[in-house]
Design an enzyme around this catalytic site. Structure first.
Site, PDB file in Angstrom:
ATOM      1  N   CYS A 183      96.187 -33.130   1.976  1.00 26.27           N
ATOM      2  CA  CYS A 183      95.031 -33.158   1.064  1.00 26.27           C
ATOM      3  C   CYS A 183      93.793 -32.591   1.757  1.00 26.27           C
ATOM      4  O   CYS A 183      93.378 -33.085   2.811  1.00 26.27           O
ATOM      5  CB  CYS A 183      94.777 -34.590   0.584  1.00 26.27           C
ATOM      6  SG  CYS A 183      93.236 -34.757  -0.342  1.00 26.27           S
ATOM      7  N   ASP A 237      79.489 -28.095  -1.806  1.00 23.49           N
ATOM      8  CA  ASP A 237      80.652 -27.379  -2.326  1.00 23.49           C
ATOM      9  C   ASP A 237      80.708 -25.983  -1.699  1.00 23.49           C
ATOM     10  O   ASP A 237      79.688 -25.326  -1.496  1.00 23.49           O
ATOM     11  CB  ASP A 237      80.564 -27.272  -3.856  1.00 23.49           C
ATOM     12  CG  ASP A 237      81.900 -26.940  -4.481  1.00 23.49           C
ATOM     13  OD1 ASP A 237      82.487 -27.811  -5.144  1.00 23.49           O
ATOM     14  OD2 ASP A 237      82.384 -25.791  -4.296  1.00 23.49           O
ATOM     15  N   HIS A 241      91.940 -41.857   0.572  1.00 20.87           N
ATOM     16  CA  HIS A 241      92.597 -41.251  -0.599  1.00 20.87           C
ATOM     17  C   HIS A 241      93.020 -42.374  -1.561  1.00 20.87           C
ATOM     18  O   HIS A 241      94.204 -42.669  -1.713  1.00 20.87           O
ATOM     19  CB  HIS A 241      93.800 -40.420  -0.149  1.00 20.87           C
ATOM     20  CG  HIS A 241      94.303 -39.494  -1.211  1.00 20.87           C
ATOM     21  ND1 HIS A 241      94.095 -38.131  -1.181  1.00 20.87           N
ATOM     22  CD2 HIS A 241      94.973 -39.724  -2.352  1.00 20.87           C
ATOM     23  CE1 HIS A 241      94.631 -37.574  -2.247  1.00 20.87           C
ATOM     24  NE2 HIS A 241      95.184 -38.533  -2.975  1.00 20.87           N
ATOM     25  N   ASN A 246      86.125 -33.722 -12.996  1.00 20.68           N
ATOM     26  CA  ASN A 246      87.211 -33.050 -13.700  1.00 20.68           C
ATOM     27  C   ASN A 246      88.472 -33.866 -13.485  1.00 20.68           C
ATOM     28  O   ASN A 246      88.923 -34.030 -12.351  1.00 20.68           O
ATOM     29  CB  ASN A 246      87.390 -31.618 -13.153  1.00 20.68           C
ATOM     30  CG  ASN A 246      86.179 -30.745 -13.433  1.00 20.68           C
ATOM     31  OD1 ASN A 246      85.582 -30.822 -14.497  1.00 20.68           O
ATOM     32  ND2 ASN A 246      85.798 -29.921 -12.474  1.00 20.68           N
ATOM     33  N   GLY A 268      90.117 -28.722 -15.378  1.00 26.91           N
ATOM     34  CA  GLY A 268      89.582 -27.908 -14.286  1.00 26.91           C
ATOM     35  C   GLY A 268      89.724 -28.537 -12.912  1.00 26.91           C
ATOM     36  O   GLY A 268      89.189 -28.017 -11.937  1.00 26.91           O
ATOM     37  N   THR A 272      91.053 -29.105  -9.439  1.00 19.26           N
ATOM     38  CA  THR A 272      91.863 -28.296  -8.518  1.00 19.26           C
ATOM     39  C   THR A 272      92.212 -29.067  -7.251  1.00 19.26           C
ATOM     40  O   THR A 272      93.179 -28.726  -6.580  1.00 19.26           O
ATOM     41  CB  THR A 272      91.119 -26.996  -8.126  1.00 19.26           C
ATOM     42  OG1 THR A 272      89.846 -27.336  -7.568  1.00 19.26           O
ATOM     43  CG2 THR A 272      90.916 -26.087  -9.332  1.00 19.26           C
ATOM     44  N   HIS A 324      92.041 -35.310  -5.034  1.00 23.30           N
ATOM     45  CA  HIS A 324      91.452 -36.430  -4.271  1.00 23.30           C
ATOM     46  C   HIS A 324      90.187 -36.753  -5.059  1.00 23.30           C
ATOM     47  O   HIS A 324      89.350 -35.851  -5.278  1.00 23.30           O
ATOM     48  CB  HIS A 324      91.146 -35.971  -2.836  1.00 23.30           C
ATOM     49  CG  HIS A 324      90.471 -36.984  -1.959  1.00 23.30           C
ATOM     50  ND1 HIS A 324      90.960 -37.334  -0.704  1.00 23.30           N
ATOM     51  CD2 HIS A 324      89.323 -37.692  -2.113  1.00 23.30           C
ATOM     52  CE1 HIS A 324      90.154 -38.223  -0.144  1.00 23.30           C
ATOM     53  NE2 HIS A 324      89.141 -38.464  -0.984  1.00 23.30           N
ATOM     54  N   HIS A 338      86.847 -37.133  -6.684  1.00 19.22           N
ATOM     55  CA  HIS A 338      85.556 -36.589  -6.270  1.00 19.22           C
ATOM     56  C   HIS A 338      84.656 -36.396  -7.473  1.00 19.22           C
ATOM     57  O   HIS A 338      85.114 -36.172  -8.588  1.00 19.22           O
ATOM     58  CB  HIS A 338      85.727 -35.263  -5.521  1.00 19.22           C
ATOM     59  CG  HIS A 338      86.416 -34.185  -6.307  1.00 19.22           C
ATOM     60  ND1 HIS A 338      87.781 -34.135  -6.461  1.00 19.22           N
ATOM     61  CD2 HIS A 338      85.931 -33.125  -6.993  1.00 19.22           C
ATOM     62  CE1 HIS A 338      88.112 -33.080  -7.200  1.00 19.22           C
ATOM     63  NE2 HIS A 338      87.002 -32.457  -7.546  1.00 19.22           N
ATOM     64  N   HIS A 358      81.129 -34.236  -8.720  1.00 16.89           N
ATOM     65  CA  HIS A 358      80.210 -33.128  -8.453  1.00 16.89           C
ATOM     66  C   HIS A 358      78.796 -33.573  -8.832  1.00 16.89           C
ATOM     67  O   HIS A 358      78.590 -34.132  -9.917  1.00 16.89           O
ATOM     68  CB  HIS A 358      80.550 -31.912  -9.320  1.00 16.89           C
ATOM     69  CG  HIS A 358      81.935 -31.357  -9.145  1.00 16.89           C
ATOM     70  ND1 HIS A 358      82.176 -30.145  -8.529  1.00 16.89           N
ATOM     71  CD2 HIS A 358      83.150 -31.822  -9.536  1.00 16.89           C
ATOM     72  CE1 HIS A 358      83.484 -29.895  -8.550  1.00 16.89           C
ATOM     73  NE2 HIS A 358      84.095 -30.899  -9.155  1.00 16.89           N
TER      74      HIS A 358
HETATM   75  P1  5GP Z   1      87.563 -29.633  -8.913  1.00 12.48           P
HETATM   76  O1  5GP Z   1      87.843 -28.235  -9.406  1.00 12.48           O
HETATM   77  O2  5GP Z   1      88.828 -30.291  -8.415  1.00 12.48           O
HETATM   78  O3  5GP Z   1      86.810 -30.487  -9.873  1.00 12.48           O
HETATM   79  O4  5GP Z   1      86.583 -29.481  -7.675  1.00 12.48           O
HETATM   80  C1  5GP Z   1      87.010 -29.066  -6.411  1.00 12.48           C
HETATM   81  C2  5GP Z   1      85.823 -28.438  -5.742  1.00 12.48           C
HETATM   82  O5  5GP Z   1      86.104 -28.396  -4.362  1.00 12.48           O
HETATM   83  C3  5GP Z   1      85.534 -27.005  -6.191  1.00 12.48           C
HETATM   84  O6  5GP Z   1      84.209 -26.935  -6.722  1.00 12.48           O
HETATM   85  C4  5GP Z   1      85.699 -26.190  -4.922  1.00 12.48           C
HETATM   86  O7  5GP Z   1      84.752 -25.148  -4.804  1.00 12.48           O
HETATM   87  C5  5GP Z   1      85.535 -27.220  -3.830  1.00 12.48           C
HETATM   88  N1  5GP Z   1      86.275 -26.943  -2.615  1.00 12.48           N
HETATM   89  C6  5GP Z   1      87.577 -26.576  -2.499  1.00 12.48           C
HETATM   90  N2  5GP Z   1      87.927 -26.443  -1.210  1.00 12.48           N
HETATM   91  C7  5GP Z   1      86.816 -26.742  -0.489  1.00 12.48           C
HETATM   92  C8  5GP Z   1      86.550 -26.778   0.921  1.00 12.48           C
HETATM   93  O8  5GP Z   1      87.398 -26.511   1.770  1.00 12.48           O
HETATM   94  N3  5GP Z   1      85.287 -27.104   1.289  1.00 12.48           N
HETATM   95  C9  5GP Z   1      84.304 -27.411   0.382  1.00 12.48           C
HETATM   96  N4  5GP Z   1      83.096 -27.720   0.848  1.00 12.48           N
HETATM   97  N5  5GP Z   1      84.531 -27.393  -0.954  1.00 12.48           N
HETATM   98  C10 5GP Z   1      85.766 -27.059  -1.377  1.00 12.48           C
HETATM   99 ZN    ZN Z   2      92.898 -36.969  -0.025  1.00 14.76          ZN
END
Ligand code: 5GP
Ligand code: ZN
Length: 117
Positions: free
Chosen positions: A4, A30, A46, A86, A92, A94, A97, A99, A101
């Site tokens: 992860c 981000d 986690h 998300n 959306g 990705t 884990h 989180h 925003h």
């Molecule tokens: P999700 O799409 O799951 O809601 O948000 C995942 C976020 O994690 C995305 O906005 C993406 O830009 C960010 N992200 C993915 N990999 C990394 C990383 O290695 N470092 C940082 N700082 N952000 C990441």
């Molecule tokens: Zn995790």
């Protein structure tokens, strides 16, 4: 979880631009910001792959995450901001884990709501 990416960020195996840290919570910028301020706030452990897995047992840390978000927003001088979670691939998500925003520093309008206008 060993595979992860946010667990690796939480343990420092992958570097991040940290803006807040305590024993249980980490906030970092981000990688691909979608607003002038785009911070991710995570539980270090986690405890859930998505918001769908939040339980009565893990809910208290989610409350603390929201308190951290409010503190960060004050520190970043954000008068208006958006908190986004998300939940699930079609929403959306990705990174699996939990989180949140924190987005601000620009007039956000309807962006990031997923609603096509
Ligand atoms: P999700 O799409 O799951 O809601 O948000 C995942 C976020 O994690 C995305 O906005 C993406 O830009 C960010 N992200 C993915 N990999 C990394 C990383 O290695 N470092 C940082 N700082 N952000 C990441
Ligand atoms: Zn995790």
């Amino acid at each position: 979880m060993s595979d992860c990416i946010f667990c690796k960020i939480a343990t420092g195996k992958i570097p991040s631009q940290k803006v807040y840290e305590d024993a249980e919570i980490l906030a970092f910028r981000d990688l691909i910001p979608q607003a002038p301020t785009h911070i991710l706030v995570i539980p270090k452990a986690h405890i859930a792959s998505s918001a769908a897995e939040i339980t009565a047992e893990t809910a208290p840390i989610v409350g603390r995450i929201f308190a951290v978000i409010a503190q960060l927003a004050r520190e970043q001088k954000l008068e208006s901001y958006r908190i986004v979670n998300n939940c699930g691939e079609d929403a959306g998500q990705t990174v699996r884990h939990l989180h949140f925003h924190l987005l601000g520093g620009i007039s956000l309008g309807a962006m990031l709501t997923g609603i096509q206008e």
